[in-house]
Design an enzyme around this catalytic site. Structure first.
Site, PDB file in Angstrom:
ATOM      1  N   HIS A 135      -1.679  -5.518   1.411  1.00  0.00           N
ATOM      2  CA  HIS A 135      -2.889  -6.314   1.243  1.00  0.00           C
ATOM      3  C   HIS A 135      -2.506  -7.715   0.790  1.00  0.00           C
ATOM      4  O   HIS A 135      -1.578  -7.888   0.014  1.00  0.00           O
ATOM      5  CB  HIS A 135      -3.802  -5.697   0.169  1.00  0.00           C
ATOM      6  CG  HIS A 135      -4.866  -6.654  -0.287  1.00  0.00           C
ATOM      7  ND1 HIS A 135      -6.046  -6.817   0.394  1.00  0.00           N
ATOM      8  CD2 HIS A 135      -4.886  -7.554  -1.309  1.00  0.00           C
ATOM      9  CE1 HIS A 135      -6.771  -7.756  -0.221  1.00  0.00           C
ATOM     10  NE2 HIS A 135      -6.090  -8.219  -1.253  1.00  0.00           N
ATOM     11  N   LYS A 141       0.836  -1.199   0.000  1.00  0.00           N
ATOM     12  CA  LYS A 141       0.000   0.000   0.000  1.00  0.00           C
ATOM     13  C   LYS A 141       0.882   1.264   0.000  1.00  0.00           C
ATOM     14  O   LYS A 141       2.097   1.176   0.227  1.00  0.00           O
ATOM     15  CB  LYS A 141      -0.927  -0.041   1.222  1.00  0.00           C
ATOM     16  CG  LYS A 141      -1.883  -1.252   1.227  1.00  0.00           C
ATOM     17  CD  LYS A 141      -2.769  -1.236   2.469  1.00  0.00           C
ATOM     18  CE  LYS A 141      -3.642  -2.492   2.531  1.00  0.00           C
ATOM     19  NZ  LYS A 141      -4.540  -2.471   3.718  1.00  0.00           N
ATOM     20  N   GLU A 179      -9.050 -11.263  -7.459  1.00  0.00           N
ATOM     21  CA  GLU A 179      -8.183 -10.084  -7.349  1.00  0.00           C
ATOM     22  C   GLU A 179      -7.102 -10.074  -8.430  1.00  0.00           C
ATOM     23  O   GLU A 179      -6.782  -9.015  -8.986  1.00  0.00           O
ATOM     24  CB  GLU A 179      -7.581 -10.013  -5.938  1.00  0.00           C
ATOM     25  CG  GLU A 179      -8.661  -9.713  -4.898  1.00  0.00           C
ATOM     26  CD  GLU A 179      -8.181  -9.740  -3.458  1.00  0.00           C
ATOM     27  OE1 GLU A 179      -8.966  -9.339  -2.577  1.00  0.00           O
ATOM     28  OE2 GLU A 179      -7.044 -10.173  -3.193  1.00  0.00           O
ATOM     29  N   ASN A 239      -1.648  -0.279   7.380  1.00  0.00           N
ATOM     30  CA  ASN A 239      -1.119  -1.615   7.672  1.00  0.00           C
ATOM     31  C   ASN A 239      -0.321  -2.230   6.519  1.00  0.00           C
ATOM     32  O   ASN A 239      -0.165  -3.439   6.430  1.00  0.00           O
ATOM     33  CB  ASN A 239      -2.224  -2.545   8.190  1.00  0.00           C
ATOM     34  CG  ASN A 239      -3.299  -2.812   7.154  1.00  0.00           C
ATOM     35  OD1 ASN A 239      -3.185  -2.397   6.006  1.00  0.00           O
ATOM     36  ND2 ASN A 239      -4.333  -3.528   7.559  1.00  0.00           N
ATOM     37  N   TYR A 283     -12.138  -3.390  -2.944  1.00  0.00           N
ATOM     38  CA  TYR A 283     -12.657  -3.426  -1.572  1.00  0.00           C
ATOM     39  C   TYR A 283     -14.186  -3.507  -1.530  1.00  0.00           C
ATOM     40  O   TYR A 283     -14.790  -3.117  -0.535  1.00  0.00           O
ATOM     41  CB  TYR A 283     -12.157  -2.213  -0.788  1.00  0.00           C
ATOM     42  CG  TYR A 283     -10.720  -2.348  -0.319  1.00  0.00           C
ATOM     43  CD1 TYR A 283     -10.319  -3.434   0.465  1.00  0.00           C
ATOM     44  CD2 TYR A 283      -9.755  -1.394  -0.642  1.00  0.00           C
ATOM     45  CE1 TYR A 283      -9.000  -3.559   0.909  1.00  0.00           C
ATOM     46  CE2 TYR A 283      -8.439  -1.514  -0.203  1.00  0.00           C
ATOM     47  CZ  TYR A 283      -8.066  -2.597   0.579  1.00  0.00           C
ATOM     48  OH  TYR A 283      -6.768  -2.723   1.022  1.00  0.00           O
TER      49      TYR A 283
HETATM   50  P1  DAT Z   1      -7.134  -7.479   5.826  1.00  0.00           P
HETATM   51  O1  DAT Z   1      -6.406  -6.396   5.067  1.00  0.00           O
HETATM   52  O2  DAT Z   1      -6.326  -8.000   6.974  1.00  0.00           O
HETATM   53  O3  DAT Z   1      -7.652  -8.591   4.921  1.00  0.00           O
HETATM   54  P2  DAT Z   1      -9.893  -6.575   5.990  1.00  0.00           P
HETATM   55  O4  DAT Z   1     -10.120  -7.267   4.687  1.00  0.00           O
HETATM   56  O5  DAT Z   1     -10.823  -6.907   7.115  1.00  0.00           O
HETATM   57  O6  DAT Z   1      -8.404  -6.799   6.505  1.00  0.00           O
HETATM   58  O7  DAT Z   1      -9.977  -4.997   5.769  1.00  0.00           O
HETATM   59  C1  DAT Z   1      -9.395  -4.412   4.611  1.00  0.00           C
HETATM   60  C2  DAT Z   1      -8.651  -3.182   5.037  1.00  0.00           C
HETATM   61  O8  DAT Z   1      -9.541  -2.221   5.561  1.00  0.00           O
HETATM   62  C3  DAT Z   1      -7.615  -3.415   6.155  1.00  0.00           C
HETATM   63  O9  DAT Z   1      -6.372  -3.872   5.664  1.00  0.00           O
HETATM   64  C4  DAT Z   1      -7.526  -2.058   6.773  1.00  0.00           C
HETATM   65  C5  DAT Z   1      -8.931  -1.505   6.628  1.00  0.00           C
HETATM   66  N1  DAT Z   1      -9.709  -1.728   7.851  1.00  0.00           N
HETATM   67  C6  DAT Z   1     -10.256  -2.892   8.259  1.00  0.00           C
HETATM   68  N2  DAT Z   1     -10.895  -2.751   9.411  1.00  0.00           N
HETATM   69  C7  DAT Z   1     -10.750  -1.444   9.755  1.00  0.00           C
HETATM   70  C8  DAT Z   1     -11.185  -0.653  10.842  1.00  0.00           C
HETATM   71  N3  DAT Z   1     -11.906  -1.174  11.837  1.00  0.00           N
HETATM   72  N4  DAT Z   1     -10.832   0.650  10.851  1.00  0.00           N
HETATM   73  C9  DAT Z   1     -10.109   1.196   9.855  1.00  0.00           C
HETATM   74  N5  DAT Z   1      -9.661   0.503   8.787  1.00  0.00           N
HETATM   75  C10 DAT Z   1      -9.988  -0.793   8.745  1.00  0.00           C
HETATM   76 MG    MG Z   2      -9.114  -8.581   3.464  1.00  0.00          MG
END
Ligand code: DAT
Ligand code: MG
Length: 150
Positions: free
Chosen positions: A115, A9, A126, A112, A49
């Site tokens: 991805h 990212k 994807e 974070n 997303y």
């Molecule tokens: P991951 O990236 O571990 O698969 P995810 O698919 O649940 O996590 O969410 C996609 C992204 O969205 C994640 O990398 C960061 C953001 N995100 C997820 N939960 C969040 C939250 N509670 N607050 C802010 N950003 C969040």
């Molecule tokens: Mg995810």
């Protein structure tokens, strides 16, 4: 052969962690078959997303992923989808285990670093969303016989 989609990212690129992240996946033994530095359009970000469309963090997430260059990658190897998720670590870097990418380099869920596809079917979706077939380069590393039993 199993493949996964990974994307460094904008925070990972801005913080100079591209080499470190690729190094870890190479050292593990996975094979890079697709790689490009790109600026992500709003349309691509929203499609990528899509499952999070209704979540409160969705607008911020799309704004963030489109805010700077991203390194999009496809990695190949037996079990690569689950193994890459393990190497990436938990979504929140504060609770991600040390030794994982997020655990070692991050402190905030909204920054974070990387991805990774969460399942084989997600990876297929994807990869076809982010890469044209002609952009993927199948090859076998010379080290392959030293990584897996034939
Ligand atoms: P991951 O990236 O571990 O698969 P995810 O698919 O649940 O996590 O969410 C996609 C992204 O969205 C994640 O990398 C960061 C953001 N995100 C997820 N939960 C969040 C939250 N509670 N607050 C802010 N950003 C969040
Ligand atoms: Mg995810």
């Amino acid at each position: 052969m199993e493949r996964t989609f990974l994307a460094i990212k904008p925070d990972g690129v801005q913080r100079g962690l591209v080499g470190e992240i690729i190094r870890r996946l190479e050292a593990k033994g996975f094979t890079l078959v697709g790689l490009k530095l790109m600026r992500v359009s709003k349309e691509l970000a929203e499609k990528h997303y899509d499952v999070h469309r209704e979540r409160p963090f969705f607008p911020g997430l799309v704004a963030f992923i489109t805010s700077g260059p991203v390194v999009a990658m496809v990695w190949e190897g037996e079990g690569v989808v689950a193994a890459a998720r393990k190497m990436i670590g938990a979504t929140n870097p504060l609770t991600a285990e040390p030794g994982t990418i997020r655990g070692d380099f991050g402190i905030s869920i909204g920054r974070n670093l990387i991805h990774g596809s969460d399942a084989i079917e997600t990876a297929q979706r994807e990869i076809s969303l982010w890469f044209g077939n002609e952009e993927l380069v199948p090859w076998q590393p010379a080290s392959f016989p030293w990584l897996v039993e034939s």
